[in-house]
Structures are given as structure tokens and as C-alpha cells.
Design a protein around this motif. Structure first.
Motif, PDB file in Angstrom:
ATOM      1  N   GLU A   1       0.795  -1.224   0.000  1.00 13.44           N
ATOM      2  CA  GLU A   1       0.000   0.000   0.000  1.00 13.44           C
ATOM      3  C   GLU A   1       0.830   1.277   0.000  1.00 13.44           C
ATOM      4  N   ALA A   2       1.937   1.271  -0.731  1.00 13.80           N
ATOM      5  CA  ALA A   2       2.774   2.468  -0.856  1.00 13.80           C
ATOM      6  C   ALA A   2       2.236   3.350  -1.975  1.00 13.80           C
ATOM      7  N   TYR A   3       2.411   4.647  -1.824  1.00 12.97           N
ATOM      8  CA  TYR A   3       2.065   5.611  -2.875  1.00 12.97           C
ATOM      9  C   TYR A   3       3.348   6.315  -3.294  1.00 12.97           C
ATOM     10  N   ILE A   4       3.642   6.263  -4.586  1.00 16.33           N
ATOM     11  CA  ILE A   4       4.852   6.876  -5.116  1.00 16.33           C
ATOM     12  C   ILE A   4       4.427   7.986  -6.073  1.00 16.33           C
ATOM     13  N   ALA A   5       4.654   9.232  -5.662  1.00 21.45           N
ATOM     14  CA  ALA A   5       4.187  10.413  -6.397  1.00 21.45           C
ATOM     15  C   ALA A   5       5.070  10.693  -7.617  1.00 21.45           C
ATOM     16  N   PRO A   6       4.620  11.606  -8.489  1.00 24.55           N
ATOM     17  CA  PRO A   6       5.391  11.940  -9.684  1.00 24.55           C
ATOM     18  C   PRO A   6       6.808  12.407  -9.359  1.00 24.55           C
TER      19      PRO A   6
END
Length: 192
Positions: free
Chosen positions: A133-138
Motif C-alpha cells: 500500500e505504498a504511494y509513489i508520487a510523480p
């Protein structure tokens, strides 16, 4: 080992849940999404490395062509050696590079213009291991033998080169610093 069909199904369910509109519109958005197409092609490529030997060669040829199209059309390069859990969601396409040495948990979101790669030397050589559940932004760049925990949010343009604990939110320090007032052009010396 989880089957390719259950992995693609989990990926599809993530895209479907995030798409809006009627059922037909959601289905078409999922199937036409560059991210879903890239993840599906990655799953097929990964399966050809670890799946049935009987179908391996013909499916591998289809994978090579499909992967080339994904790279050319959408700018997404996910090496088939990467180990990525179910439910991967790519929100936007372009400039996405994921090394074959990367390990990523389930239900992760990645954005455009990111690199997850190999770096280091000796026993520090390796690639990121990313939790669930990781979020990797631009614009994120994560490299080397590091561990990024579960439920982590990596903010836009962050450069990650060390371990990140579970539940952390990481951002690039805001603002900028002027380091010179000389401009970017050389000025011609006028004769004195």
C-alpha cells in the motif's frame, strides 16, 4: 505461487474501483488505461519467466512485442524480473522505469516520471524493497538496497536513498535556494 489470472484480476479490480461512471464506462476505462495495459503486459512477461514451459516460447514472443509497444506508446518500462504484488495501480503514464531487481508489495500506486532502480557497490548493491500500500508520487527516484515500509507516501520529486519506516510521509524539502546571480550565459567582455 499466485496465478497470473488472480494477479491480473486484482489489478483490474483496483482500476475498476477507481474509475467513475456506469459499469460499461468503467470497464472501457480499465481496458483502455495505459497503466492497466502496462501492468498486464508485465504480468505476462513475469509469467513467461516463471510459468508453464509448454507455452513459454510463443507467449514470450507476444510479450516482447507487447512490451515494446508499451514502452514506445506509453513510456512505461517494468522489467519482467521485478516482483510486484497484486493490485498495482499506475495513475498516469510516461517516464516510468522499474528495475527487475525491485520488490513491491500489494496494492501500491505509482505515478508518472518515477525511477525505481539499482545502485550501490559491494554489499550495498541492490534495489528498493517496497512494502504494501505504498504511494509513489510523480518524479520520485528511489534507488539502492533500501527498504521502504508499508503504507508509505513518497511525495513529488523526492530522492530516496535510505530506508523509510512504515507509515512515513516523505517530501522534498520545500522551496529553493539561489546559489548564483551570474545567470546562465557568459557575457562578452567589452574592451576597456
Amino acid at each position: 505461487m499466485t496465478s497470473i489470472f488472480s494477479l491480473i484480476s486484482a489489478d483490474y479490480r483496483r482500476y475498476y474501483a477507481l474509475a467513475g461512471g456506469s459499469r460499461l464506462r468503467r470497464i472501457s476505462r480499465c481496458l483502455l488505461s495505459p497503466g492497466f495495459q502496462a501492468v498486464t503486459v508485465y504480468r505476462i512477461g513475469h509469467w513467461t519467466l516463471h510459468g508453464s514451459k509448454i507455452l513459454k516460447l510463443p507467449v514470450r514472443l507476444v510479450y516482447v512485442l507487447a512490451n515494446l509497444l508499451i514502452k514506445i506508446c506509453w513510456g512505461i518500462d517494468i522489467e519482467p524480473d521485478a516482483k510486484i504484488g497484486a493490485g498495482l495501480y499506475i495513475g498516469h503514464f510516461g517516464g516510468i522505469n522499474i528495475s527487475g531487481a525491485v520488490v513491491m508489495g500489494h496494492s501500491c500506486n505509482i505515478s508518472q516520471s518515477i525511477t525505481l532502480g539499482v545502485a550501490g557497490a559491494g554489499d550495498k548493491f541492490g534495489a528498493p524493497v517496497i512494502g504494501d500500500e505504498a504511494y509513489i508520487a510523480p518524479g520520485v527516484r528511489a534507488f539502492g538496497k533500501i527498504r521502504i515500509g508499508n503504507n508509505v507516501k513518497l511525495g513529488a520529486n523526492a530522492v530516496i536513498h535510505a530506508d523509510i519506516p512504515d507509515n512515513a510521509v516523505v517530501v522534498l524539502e520545500p522551496g529553493f535556494k539561489i546559489i548564483s546571480l551570474k545567470g546562465n550565459r557568459r557575457r562578452a567582455q567589452t574592451p576597456g
